[in-house]
Design a protein around this motif. Structure first.
Motif, PDB file in Angstrom:
ATOM      1  N   VAL A 224      13.256   0.602  -2.386  1.00  0.00           N
ATOM      2  CA  VAL A 224      12.983   0.557  -1.955  1.00  0.00           C
ATOM      3  C   VAL A 224      11.689   1.574  -0.417  1.00  0.00           C
ATOM      4  CG1 VAL A 224      13.485   0.747   1.579  1.00  0.00           C
ATOM      5  CG2 VAL A 224      15.443   0.430  -0.922  1.00  0.00           C
ATOM      6  N   ALA A 225      11.275   2.370  -1.225  1.00  0.00           N
ATOM      7  CA  ALA A 225       9.759   3.309  -0.459  1.00  0.00           C
ATOM      8  C   ALA A 225       9.052   2.483  -0.270  1.00  0.00           C
ATOM      9  CB  ALA A 225      10.049   4.179  -0.931  1.00  0.00           C
ATOM     10  N   ILE A 226       8.743   1.957  -1.779  1.00  0.00           N
ATOM     11  CA  ILE A 226       8.038   0.944  -2.694  1.00  0.00           C
ATOM     12  C   ILE A 226       7.737  -0.200  -2.327  1.00  0.00           C
ATOM     13  CG2 ILE A 226       6.758  -0.490  -5.097  1.00  0.00           C
ATOM     14  CD1 ILE A 226       8.084   1.995  -6.613  1.00  0.00           C
ATOM     15  N   ALA A 227       8.862  -1.077  -1.877  1.00  0.00           N
ATOM     16  CA  ALA A 227       8.969  -2.264  -1.415  1.00  0.00           C
ATOM     17  C   ALA A 227       8.437  -2.184  -0.222  1.00  0.00           C
ATOM     18  CB  ALA A 227      10.471  -2.922  -1.122  1.00  0.00           C
ATOM     19  N   VAL A 228       8.323  -0.576   0.291  1.00  0.00           N
ATOM     20  CA  VAL A 228       7.840  -1.611   2.270  1.00  0.00           C
ATOM     21  C   VAL A 228       6.666  -1.034   2.008  1.00  0.00           C
ATOM     22  CG1 VAL A 228       8.039   0.660   4.276  1.00  0.00           C
ATOM     23  CG2 VAL A 228      10.237  -0.247   3.133  1.00  0.00           C
ATOM     24  N   VAL A 229       6.329   0.369   1.443  1.00  0.00           N
ATOM     25  CA  VAL A 229       4.680  -0.043   1.585  1.00  0.00           C
ATOM     26  C   VAL A 229       3.528  -1.062   0.504  1.00  0.00           C
ATOM     27  CG1 VAL A 229       2.818   1.740  -0.199  1.00  0.00           C
ATOM     28  CG2 VAL A 229       5.165   2.502   0.832  1.00  0.00           C
ATOM     29  N   ALA A 230       4.559  -1.526   0.452  1.00  0.00           N
ATOM     30  CA  ALA A 230       3.535  -2.213  -0.623  1.00  0.00           C
ATOM     31  C   ALA A 230       3.859  -3.998   0.588  1.00  0.00           C
ATOM     32  CB  ALA A 230       4.729  -3.728  -1.587  1.00  0.00           C
ATOM     33  N   ALA A 231       4.575  -3.768   1.457  1.00  0.00           N
ATOM     34  CA  ALA A 231       4.951  -4.472   1.993  1.00  0.00           C
ATOM     35  C   ALA A 231       4.063  -4.666   3.804  1.00  0.00           C
ATOM     36  CB  ALA A 231       6.344  -5.555   2.769  1.00  0.00           C
ATOM     37  N   THR A 232       3.628  -3.369   3.623  1.00  0.00           N
ATOM     38  CA  THR A 232       3.143  -2.992   4.479  1.00  0.00           C
ATOM     39  C   THR A 232       1.805  -3.257   4.767  1.00  0.00           C
ATOM     40  OG1 THR A 232       4.062  -1.028   5.470  1.00  0.00           O
ATOM     41  CG2 THR A 232       2.336  -1.079   6.693  1.00  0.00           C
TER      42      THR A 232
ATOM     43  N   GLY B 170       9.588  -4.964   4.750  1.00  0.00           N
ATOM     44  CA  GLY B 170      10.032  -4.141   2.876  1.00  0.00           C
ATOM     45  C   GLY B 170      11.076  -4.344   2.321  1.00  0.00           C
ATOM     46  N   LEU B 171      11.596  -4.010   3.264  1.00  0.00           N
ATOM     47  CA  LEU B 171      13.417  -4.237   3.762  1.00  0.00           C
ATOM     48  C   LEU B 171      13.931  -5.806   2.819  1.00  0.00           C
ATOM     49  CD1 LEU B 171      14.985  -1.573   6.908  1.00  0.00           C
ATOM     50  CD2 LEU B 171      14.556  -0.901   3.970  1.00  0.00           C
ATOM     51  N   GLY B 172      13.373  -6.381   3.559  1.00  0.00           N
ATOM     52  CA  GLY B 172      13.674  -7.760   3.455  1.00  0.00           C
ATOM     53  C   GLY B 172      13.762  -7.935   1.668  1.00  0.00           C
ATOM     54  N   VAL B 173      13.033  -7.553   1.404  1.00  0.00           N
ATOM     55  CA  VAL B 173      12.223  -7.834  -0.444  1.00  0.00           C
ATOM     56  C   VAL B 173      13.538  -7.177  -1.095  1.00  0.00           C
ATOM     57  CG1 VAL B 173      10.920  -6.678  -2.607  1.00  0.00           C
ATOM     58  CG2 VAL B 173       9.967  -8.093  -0.038  1.00  0.00           C
ATOM     59  N   ALA B 174      13.479  -5.628  -0.767  1.00  0.00           N
ATOM     60  CA  ALA B 174      14.841  -4.872  -1.666  1.00  0.00           C
ATOM     61  C   ALA B 174      16.217  -5.332  -1.315  1.00  0.00           C
ATOM     62  CB  ALA B 174      15.117  -3.632  -0.992  1.00  0.00           C
TER      63      ALA B 174
END
Length: 292
Positions: A151-159, A120-124
């Motif tokens: 960033v929170a959306i990216a982490v949740v989506a990646a997880t 997720g951090l990579g996406v952000a």
């Protein structure tokens, strides 16, 4: 002065195409990751690397397809190619770290949390590094809370995507998971864009520099070609499409299907040297010796 921003110069076309690209990259990446969990260790790094590149390329392509519709009325926009391609490399590397963690440690517990957070951090990071590659006569500023939300959306989506890669086996379930991932990644992009404020130093004629689509289209050719090739690989590997486990692979890890072990009822009777198979007398009736 405050810049006049239009994020939808082509209407709903760029958001829809961006969503499709995010879904395509997610679907290919999830299928490759699932396939990696069904093979031996010698082949696993190759499938995980292909999945990482597919997801990273899909997310990067989604971002810049969406940016084709982004214009600043008062000034033209230019893109630094080195920073733009660096954002692609960053996305692939950080997504790869997360996928390799889940691929070898399983899609549960601390491994899933760690892998999802890094991915997720990579996406952000790809999003904001790509924004840093934009040059115009002015500067960007961001709302901190909205950036944190993106960033929170990216982490949740990646997880959620990594969990699906380790758990989901059916093709239709994988399609649904990739659509959810595409929706979340696209939502993360536009949430990050909502955090943006543009300050322009001076005005100029933006019509003389060409449209953002004309500037970005040549840079998208390579990642699009790669996604096409990855799609061909998926289409010609029915096992990767359907996600059915193989019989040879025996690994007992979360998210990794173990091969079936035959039960004792189906085992052949034991053989002793020089004798016929020994049968268990408990399953047969006793015989009375016959007198001759």
């Amino acid at each position: 002065m405050q810049g006049t921003v239009d994020g939808f110069s082509y209407g709903v076309v760029t958001p829809l195409v961006a969503f499709v690209m995010a879904c395509l990259g997610g679907a290919l990446g999830l299928r490759c990751t699932t396939r990696s969990l069904l093979v031996t260790h010698s082949w696993r790094p190759a499938w995980l690397a292909l999945g990482s590149a597919a997801i990273g390329s899909g997310i990067w392509t989604m971002h810049f397809v969406a940016m084709m519709g982004f214009t600043i009325k008062e000034t033209p926009i230019h893109y630094d190619k080195s920073i733009t391609y660096a954002s692609l490399g960053l996305a692939i590397v950080m997504v790869g770290v997360g996928i390799f963690i889940v691929g070898y440690r399983g899609a549960t517990g601390a491994a899933l949390f760690t892998g999802g957070t890094i991915t997720g951090l990579g996406v952000a990071s790809m999003h904001y590094l790509g924004m840093a590659g934009m040059h115009f006569d002015g500067r960007f500023s961001y709302n901190t809370l909205t950036v944190a939300a993106s960033v929170a959306i990216a982490v949740v989506a990646a997880t959620a995507a990594l969990w699906a890669a380790g758990r989901v086996r059916g093709f239709l379930w994988s399609v649904g998971a990739s659509m959810v991932m595409g929706l979340a990644v696209t939502g993360m992009h536009y949430t990050g864009m909502a955090a943006l404020d543009v300050h322009v130093h001076s005005t100029s004629d933006s019509a003389t520099s060409g449209s953002p689509a004309a500037v970005l289209a040549p840079m998208l050719i390579g990642p699009l070609a790669f996604l096409l090739l990855a799609g061909v690989v998926v289409m010609f590997d029915p096992l990767m499409v359907m996600g059915r486990p193989t019989r040879r692979d025996v690994e007992d890890k979360p998210g990794v299907p173990a091969a079936a072990v035959p039960s004792h009822q189906h085992r052949p009777p034991a053989l002793h040297a020089g004798h016929r198979p020994v049968h268990d007398s408990r399953h047969h009736g006793s015989r009375t010796p016959q007198n001759r």
